[in-house]
Design an enzyme around this catalytic site. Structure first.
Site, PDB file in Angstrom:
ATOM      1  N   ARG A   1      -8.542  65.577  -1.054  1.00  0.00           N
ATOM      2  CA  ARG A   1      -9.789  64.997  -0.839  1.00  0.00           C
ATOM      3  C   ARG A   1      -9.978  63.643  -0.076  1.00  0.00           C
ATOM      4  O   ARG A   1      -9.717  62.450  -0.349  1.00  0.00           O
ATOM      5  CB  ARG A   1     -10.687  64.877  -2.267  1.00  0.00           C
ATOM      6  CG  ARG A   1      -9.815  63.529  -2.979  1.00  0.00           C
ATOM      7  CD  ARG A   1     -10.631  63.716  -4.688  1.00  0.00           C
ATOM      8  NE  ARG A   1     -10.042  64.981  -4.948  1.00  0.00           N
ATOM      9  CZ  ARG A   1     -10.086  65.151  -6.483  1.00  0.00           C
ATOM     10  NH1 ARG A   1     -10.224  64.063  -7.318  1.00  0.00           N
ATOM     11  NH2 ARG A   1      -9.571  66.035  -7.261  1.00  0.00           N
TER      12      ARG A   1
ATOM     13  N   ASP B   1      -7.578  71.469   1.342  1.00  0.00           N
ATOM     14  CA  ASP B   1      -7.178  71.545  -0.161  1.00  0.00           C
ATOM     15  C   ASP B   1      -5.876  71.567  -0.139  1.00  0.00           C
ATOM     16  O   ASP B   1      -5.033  72.260   0.763  1.00  0.00           O
ATOM     17  CB  ASP B   1      -7.661  72.886  -0.815  1.00  0.00           C
ATOM     18  CG  ASP B   1      -7.413  72.682  -2.382  1.00  0.00           C
ATOM     19  OD1 ASP B   1      -8.655  72.356  -2.747  1.00  0.00           O
ATOM     20  OD2 ASP B   1      -6.628  72.759  -2.696  1.00  0.00           O
TER      21      ASP B   1
ATOM     22  N   ASP C   1     -15.891  77.549  -4.472  1.00  0.00           N
ATOM     23  CA  ASP C   1     -14.907  77.822  -5.486  1.00  0.00           C
ATOM     24  C   ASP C   1     -15.162  76.515  -6.211  1.00  0.00           C
ATOM     25  O   ASP C   1     -14.772  76.580  -7.643  1.00  0.00           O
ATOM     26  CB  ASP C   1     -13.466  78.218  -5.196  1.00  0.00           C
ATOM     27  CG  ASP C   1     -12.912  77.091  -4.510  1.00  0.00           C
ATOM     28  OD1 ASP C   1     -13.664  76.130  -4.150  1.00  0.00           O
ATOM     29  OD2 ASP C   1     -11.517  77.412  -4.015  1.00  0.00           O
ATOM     30  N   HIS C   2     -15.370  75.372  -5.959  1.00  0.00           N
ATOM     31  CA  HIS C   2     -15.316  74.122  -6.722  1.00  0.00           C
ATOM     32  C   HIS C   2     -16.386  73.898  -7.564  1.00  0.00           C
ATOM     33  O   HIS C   2     -16.239  73.244  -8.433  1.00  0.00           O
ATOM     34  CB  HIS C   2     -14.846  73.067  -5.772  1.00  0.00           C
ATOM     35  CG  HIS C   2     -13.168  72.811  -5.341  1.00  0.00           C
ATOM     36  ND1 HIS C   2     -12.497  73.878  -4.833  1.00  0.00           N
ATOM     37  CD2 HIS C   2     -12.416  71.977  -5.415  1.00  0.00           C
ATOM     38  CE1 HIS C   2     -11.351  73.460  -4.827  1.00  0.00           C
ATOM     39  NE2 HIS C   2     -11.233  72.406  -5.309  1.00  0.00           N
TER      40      HIS C   2
ATOM     41  N   SER D   1      -4.939  65.569  -4.750  1.00  0.00           N
ATOM     42  CA  SER D   1      -5.673  66.247  -3.940  1.00  0.00           C
ATOM     43  C   SER D   1      -5.746  66.057  -2.504  1.00  0.00           C
ATOM     44  O   SER D   1      -5.504  64.563  -2.064  1.00  0.00           O
ATOM     45  CB  SER D   1      -7.140  66.250  -4.556  1.00  0.00           C
ATOM     46  OG  SER D   1      -7.977  66.695  -3.813  1.00  0.00           O
TER      47      SER D   1
ATOM     48  N   ARG E   1      -1.612  71.041 -11.573  1.00  0.00           N
ATOM     49  CA  ARG E   1      -1.626  69.517 -12.057  1.00  0.00           C
ATOM     50  C   ARG E   1      -2.087  69.071 -13.427  1.00  0.00           C
ATOM     51  O   ARG E   1      -2.857  69.842 -13.996  1.00  0.00           O
ATOM     52  CB  ARG E   1      -2.686  68.721 -11.180  1.00  0.00           C
ATOM     53  CG  ARG E   1      -2.007  68.718  -9.626  1.00  0.00           C
ATOM     54  CD  ARG E   1      -2.810  67.799  -8.678  1.00  0.00           C
ATOM     55  NE  ARG E   1      -2.438  67.790  -7.444  1.00  0.00           N
ATOM     56  CZ  ARG E   1      -2.895  68.359  -6.420  1.00  0.00           C
ATOM     57  NH1 ARG E   1      -4.180  68.427  -6.284  1.00  0.00           N
ATOM     58  NH2 ARG E   1      -2.382  68.117  -5.188  1.00  0.00           N
TER      59      ARG E   1
END
Length: 734
Positions: free
Chosen positions: A624, A145, A80-81, A622, A427
């Site tokens: 990440r 995520d 999806d990213h 995030s 965000r």
């Protein structure tokens, strides 16, 4: 879980909150586990793992490095990213499949090899797919995520983590989590009119701020809960990430049952009904903090710009914008994202758009729509919502994250041009959506975005203000009303799921040594047993420093599987206190100013170990883990701040770095970018025992401060081994 809950309730001798029931019900060793909110570390056994494609690359590379043949728990990868919003859904999807073919092939084959399900590009956003297929009341799910808490809308404890945490769970190792505190949000009254579920979390964000939920689970309860749809509850839980919460959760009710039935899981709904008493909080349970919100009095909100906790009633934001000098004209309205892309969200937005069309109006602002999943896309196409949104001027984008994470090829402005956008995203950090630091982004509900896009200005309040139709007559938009679920069954659309084969012995997973997108990982060096002497300060960060500042997304997403390449974005968004600039730091050897990554590489090449000094809530945003992998890869040894966001602090520990906090936050002011730091006490490194930091000033003077940490024994072993992955391998060979 029922037996574990009963045993723990007797041990603790008190009523339990819902989140405690679920979390403690997944303890690895409930008989011997110490349980103290905010203090002890829990060893847990999550039910499943979910990974989005940008983080799955590094997670799967780490899993491959572990040498294990198969994942130990059900796991999925969701594409999806990596789909950039440019021309529209079908064209953008075709382009993404072409550009990202190497990465998609790696994820598909790695999934097939190691037993991980694979949702192909176009299937939708990870959190919508989880809600439709995998979340259920009482589940403990971790996802790579930060918006994984979306699943709390179905009564599950769903927690965002870094890739290394996911690897632990996939490897069958108990997952560690500091026992969360519990913040209760009691909802009374009922939602009506223009007020939506999004306004609940926008209000809570204004109360708790971006770090008020750190170390806690937010648990919603009270009679007002029943006025919120299941997907509305998911919206509220999703954006709980913006207050730093570990996760958020709602108690099981008839709205969840209705959603489970509609998404083909009536059997789960039947079980949830049978055990309903275990899926709600006990009467008289204790919350560490309690907030009360009367939904009948709650007004539509809009938060921003530049931070998701700057809350304004929609009725007041125009006046505030005028006072602050924020652009009033709205250039783009964007609805969708993992936070607000349900059938109900699309229906309420279409209800607003339909009224404008009836009076001959279209959007004054550009307008984009992101369906949350292929199932949502197909269903809103069938039921006419998508066409209404197109007719009012909208462009339907691919079923993906798109502009919400910076995957937006924006053409209507130049970088540096001051402008305003309104979104239904979660965000709005500086430059997050379009890489333009002058874009003032506001977050609100999809129906408010639609109304503002039609009006074209922040000065418009749909509750009180009038629009002028094509015939010159004034009219007022009525509050939108829409079905929470389709009256017919959901249209599943195209089949986009690849189930892992039973026999994967012949499956190959290839990573080319010349690839610019993927890179096999080399283990990080072990701790040498000595204190960290004369660390150079790479940067002393001023103010907010999110994971977007540390490891930018947008165009950098294509390097998420290649650690060396993506390290070229290290801290390029952080503001250097020395000169007030981003991506400009002094090289202590040459005394020249240059980009942060270049300076870090210079230090690494010359054997100079370095440290970052940060401000409050460092690493918010995030999940990440690249924001932890990159500094480790380029020679960093410690990050010293006033405070950390939860996920980032854990990610740093996993990669063998030292996340440390000032015992006295005022000591931040004692350190200057030209100083050198020595961290002492590592030979006796122990839980709860502060470390010493000697600050060496250029004039020869020194001063010593104390640094706190939250390491437990297991995490100290990660540091000594060089990383959590290194430690896992050590244990495998013992």
């Amino acid at each position: 879980m029922q037996v574990l809950r009963a045993a723990l309730s007797l041990r603790l001798n008190r009523p339990l909150t819902l989140s405690e029931k679920i979390v403690y019900g997944h303890l690895d060793d409930p008989a011997n586990q110490e349980v103290e909110r905010g203090e002890t570390y829990l060893r847990l056994r999550p039910d499943r793992v979910a990974m989005q494609d940008a983080t799955a690359q590094m997670a799967m590379l780490q899993f491959i490095s572990s040498g294990l043949p198969k994942v130990a728990v059900p796991s999925t990868i969701h594409c999806d990213h990596l789909i950039e919003a440019q021309l529209g859904g079908e064209k953008d999807l075709r382009r993404a499949k072409d550009i990202n073919q190497e990465v998609y092939n790696f994820l598909a084959t790695a999934g097939a090899k190691y037993g991980v399900g694979f949702w192909r590009p176009g299937s939708g956003i990870i959190h919508q797919i989880i809600l439709e297929n995998y979340a259920y009341p009482g589940v403990l799910l971790i996802g790579t995520d930060s918006h994984t808490p979306n699943g709390g809308g179905l009564g599950g404890i769903c927690i965002g983590v870094g890739g290394a945490d996911a690897v632990d769970v996939m490897a069958g190792i108990p997952w560690e989590l500091k026992c969360p505190k519990v913040i209760g949000v009691k909802l009374t009254g009922s939602l009506s009119g223009w007020t939506s579920p999004k306004d609940v979390i926008l209000k809570v964000a204004g109360i708790l701020t971006v770090k008020g939920g750190t170390g806690a689970i937010v648990e919603y309860h009270g009679p007002g809960v029943d006025s919120i749809s299941c997907t509305g509850m998911a919206t509220i839980c999703n954006m709980g990430a913006e207050i730093g919460a570990t996760t958020s959760v709602f108690p099981y009710n008839h709205r969840m049952k209705k959603y489970l039935d509609k998404t083909g899981r009536a059997d789960i709904a039947h079980l949830a009904d049978e055990f309903k008493d275990h899926l709600v909080p006990d009467p008289g349970c204790h919350y560490d903090q309690l907030i009360e919100i009367n939904l009948s009095e709650l007004k539509p909100h809009i938060n921003g710009p530049f931070t998701p906790d700057l809350a304004h009633p929609v009725a007041e934001v125009g006046t505030v914008a005028e006072k602050e000098g924020w652009p009033l004209d709205i250039r783009v309205g964007l609805i969708g994202s993992c936070t607000n892309s349900s059938y109900e969200d699309m229906g309420r937005s279409a209800a607003v758009a339909k009224q404008a069309l009836a009076h001959g109006l279209k959007c004054k602002s550009q307008f984009t729509i992101t369906p949350g999943s292929e199932q949502i896309r197909a269903t809103i196409e069938r039921d006419g919502y998508a066409q209404i949104l197109r007719d009012v001027g909208g462009i339907v984008l691919a079923n993906a994250c798109g502009p919400c994470i910076g995957q937006w090829d924006r053409k209507d402005i130049k970088k540096g041009e001051k402008n305003t956008i309104v979104t239904s995203y979660n965000r709005n950090f500086t430059g997050r959506n379009d890489a333009n630091p002058e874009t003032h982004a506001f977050v609100t509900s999809p129906e408010i975005v639609t109304a503002l896009a039609i009006a074209g200005t922040l000065k418009f309040n749909p509750e009180t203000d009038f629009l002028t139709g094509k015939d010159g007559k004034k009219f007022k938009l009525e509050a939108p009303d829409a079905d929470e679920l389709p009256r017919a069954e959901f249209d599943p659309g195209q089949d986009t799921y690849q189930h892992p084969p039973k026999d994967s012995s012949g499956q190959r997973v290839d990573v080319s040594p010349t690839s610019q997108r993927l890179q096999l990982l080399e283990p990080f060096d072990k701790w040498d047993g000595k204190d960290l002497e004369d660390l150079q300060i790479l940067i002393k960060v001023k103010g907010k420093c999110t994971t977007d500042h540390i490891s930018a997304a947008g165009p950098w997403l294509k390097f998420r599987g290649h650690l060396d390449n993506i390290s070229n974005n290290l801290l390029i968004g952080a503001i250097n206190i020395e000169n007030g600039k981003a991506n400009s730091v002094r090289n202590a050897v040459t005394q020249e100013f240059g980009p942060v990554p270049d300076t870090a590489r210079y230090y690494k090449k010359h054997g100079i170990r370095w440290v970052v000094v940060g401000d409050e809530n460092y690493g918010e945003g995030s999940s990440r883990e690249h924001a932890a992998l990159e500094p480790r890869h380029l020679g960093g040894r410690a990050i010293i701040t006033k405070s950390f966001a939860r996920i980032h602090e854990t990610n740093l520990k996993k990669q063998g770095l030292l996340p440390l906090t000032f015992a006295d936050p005022a000591d931040y002011n004692k350190i200057h970018p030209v100083d050198k730091l020595t961290i002492q006490g590592l030979k006796d490194f122990a839980p709860g025992k502060p470390l010493k930091c000697v600050i060496k000033h250029p004039n020869g003077t020194q001063e010593t401060i104390l640094l706190n940490h939250t390491f437990n024994e297991t995490q100290i072993e990660w540091f000594r081994a060089g990383s959590a992955l290194n430690r896992m391998k050590e244990l495998q060979h013992q």
